[in-house]
Write a protein that holds these residues in place. Structure first.
Motif, short mmCIF file in Angstrom:
data_model
loop_
_atom_site.label_atom_id
_atom_site.label_comp_id
_atom_site.label_asym_id
_atom_site.label_seq_id
_atom_site.Cartn_x
_atom_site.Cartn_y
_atom_site.Cartn_z
N ASN A 118 22.89 11.08 43.16
CA ASN A 118 23.89 11.04 44.22
C ASN A 118 25.26 11.31 43.66
N CYS A 119 26.16 11.75 44.52
CA CYS A 119 27.55 11.91 44.12
C CYS A 119 28.18 10.52 43.93
N PRO A 120 29.29 10.43 43.21
CA PRO A 120 29.90 9.12 42.92
C PRO A 120 30.73 8.54 44.08
N GLN A 121 30.76 9.24 45.18
CA GLN A 121 31.60 8.78 46.30
C GLN A 121 31.24 7.35 46.72
N HIS A 122 32.26 6.53 46.83
CA HIS A 122 32.16 5.14 47.31
C HIS A 122 31.53 4.18 46.29
N ILE A 123 31.20 4.65 45.09
CA ILE A 123 30.67 3.73 44.08
C ILE A 123 31.84 3.06 43.37
N PRO A 124 31.99 1.75 43.49
CA PRO A 124 33.09 1.08 42.78
C PRO A 124 32.80 1.05 41.28
N GLN A 125 33.83 1.25 40.49
CA GLN A 125 33.63 1.23 39.04
C GLN A 125 33.66 -0.21 38.55
N LYS A 126 32.57 -0.62 37.93
CA LYS A 126 32.44 -1.97 37.39
C LYS A 126 31.89 -1.86 35.97
N PHE A 127 32.22 -2.86 35.15
CA PHE A 127 31.79 -2.84 33.76
C PHE A 127 31.00 -4.09 33.44
N ASP A 128 30.02 -3.93 32.55
CA ASP A 128 29.21 -5.05 32.12
C ASP A 128 30.07 -6.05 31.35
N ALA A 129 29.85 -7.33 31.58
CA ALA A 129 30.65 -8.37 30.93
C ALA A 129 30.58 -8.27 29.41
N ALA A 130 29.40 -7.97 28.87
CA ALA A 130 29.25 -7.86 27.42
C ALA A 130 30.07 -6.69 26.87
N ASP A 131 30.10 -5.57 27.62
CA ASP A 131 30.89 -4.42 27.18
C ASP A 131 32.38 -4.73 27.21
N VAL A 132 32.79 -5.45 28.25
CA VAL A 132 34.20 -5.84 28.35
C VAL A 132 34.57 -6.78 27.21
N ALA A 133 33.70 -7.75 26.94
CA ALA A 133 33.97 -8.70 25.85
C ALA A 133 34.07 -7.98 24.51
N ALA A 134 33.20 -6.99 24.30
CA ALA A 134 33.25 -6.25 23.04
C ALA A 134 34.53 -5.45 22.93
N ALA A 135 34.97 -4.85 24.04
CA ALA A 135 36.21 -4.07 24.03
C ALA A 135 37.41 -4.98 23.75
N ILE A 136 37.42 -6.16 24.36
CA ILE A 136 38.51 -7.11 24.14
C ILE A 136 38.52 -7.59 22.69
N ALA A 137 37.32 -7.86 22.15
CA ALA A 137 37.23 -8.31 20.75
C ALA A 137 37.74 -7.24 19.80
N ALA A 138 37.40 -5.98 20.08
CA ALA A 138 37.88 -4.88 19.23
C ALA A 138 39.39 -4.75 19.32
N ARG A 139 39.93 -4.91 20.53
CA ARG A 139 41.38 -4.84 20.71
C ARG A 139 42.08 -5.97 19.95
N ASP A 140 41.54 -7.19 20.09
CA ASP A 140 42.15 -8.34 19.42
C ASP A 140 42.10 -8.19 17.90
N ALA A 141 40.99 -7.63 17.41
CA ALA A 141 40.87 -7.42 15.96
C ALA A 141 41.90 -6.40 15.48
N ARG A 142 42.12 -5.37 16.28
CA ARG A 142 43.11 -4.37 15.92
C ARG A 142 44.53 -4.94 15.97
N ILE A 143 44.81 -5.80 16.95
CA ILE A 143 46.12 -6.45 17.04
C ILE A 143 46.36 -7.33 15.82
N THR A 144 45.33 -8.10 15.42
CA THR A 144 45.44 -8.95 14.23
C THR A 144 45.72 -8.12 12.99
N GLU A 145 45.03 -6.98 12.89
CA GLU A 145 45.22 -6.08 11.76
C GLU A 145 46.64 -5.52 11.73
N LEU A 146 47.15 -5.11 12.87
CA LEU A 146 48.50 -4.56 12.94
C LEU A 146 49.55 -5.62 12.67
N GLU A 147 49.31 -6.84 13.16
CA GLU A 147 50.26 -7.92 12.90
C GLU A 147 50.33 -8.24 11.41
#
Length: 219
Positions: free
Chosen positions: A176-205
């Protein structure tokens, strides 16, 4: 892709096109009345819906961790049940067949009861993150007497008790076409992305603190 004995395609020989599994005469009549029949007839003339599991579908299913399985009673009462597991829990057996382990649950056995009197089934897979959906028509059967098959379908390390296997033979599939499909992300994927971001922030700090210390000592 796992190769095993190829099963025959369950498309009814009386169907002129693969999409006839969904586009019944009643559906086509409404399409004609509402002006979409010509466009779908053009799709049918150019090969119609796909009837085999190609690399594209196999890749999509390999990333699937959730889908809905629809069955119906002999008198056509529909029922939809959610099925889930780790990515890759749906296995490809051959170009027409997929299968998955059926885990022990609430023991209602509605799906199994329906399939015992009506093998027609339908799988609906939604990928919210990429706004994609795939629809598969076919037939399904429950395999209770093949523990080797059931065990081979179990995701490694997954904490669930397999009771039996469900084998799904594809008649046709479509997207099907993507029309009307709301974009949602898996909680585990979001947690992994946040963890990667936080690790990069710690590294930069840490790098910033080191540079400040070097600058202060140079004064």
């Amino acid at each position: 892709m796992i190769e095993t004995q190829v099963h025959s395609n369950p498309i009814d020989a009386s169907r002129a096109n693969s999409s006839d599994v969904a586009f019944t005469p009643a559906v086509k009549a409404i399409q004609t009345r509402k002006g979409s029949r010509e466009a779908y007839a053009h799709v049918e003339e150019n090969g119609g819906w796909r009837t085999e599991i190609d690399d594209r579908l196999a890749g999509f299913l390999a990333q699937t961790d959730s889908f809905y399985l629809a069955t119906a009673t002999a008198d056509s009462q529909p029922y939809i049940q959610h099925r889930g597991g780790p990515k890759g829990f749906i296995k490809i057996l051959d170009k027409h067949t997929s299968a998955f382990a059926d885990y022990s649950g609430n023991r209602q056995y509605v799906t199994q009861g329906n399939l015992s009197e009506n093998p027609k089934a339908y799988i609906f897979v939604m990928d919210y993150a990429h706004r994609r959906r795939v629809k598969l028509w076919g037939e399904a059967r429950v395999v209770e007497d093949d523990p080797a098959l059931t065990q081979s379908l179990m995701p490694r390390g997954y904490k669930a008790r397999p009771e039996q296997a469900i084998v799904f033979t594809i008649a046709a599939w479509d997207t099907n076409c993507p029309q009307h499909i709301p974009q949602k992300f898996d909680a585990a994927d979001v947690a992994a992305a946040i963890a990667a971001r936080d690790a990069r922030i710690t590294e930069l700090e840490a790098e910033l603190a080191k540079l400040k210390k070097q600058a202060a000592s140079a004064v």
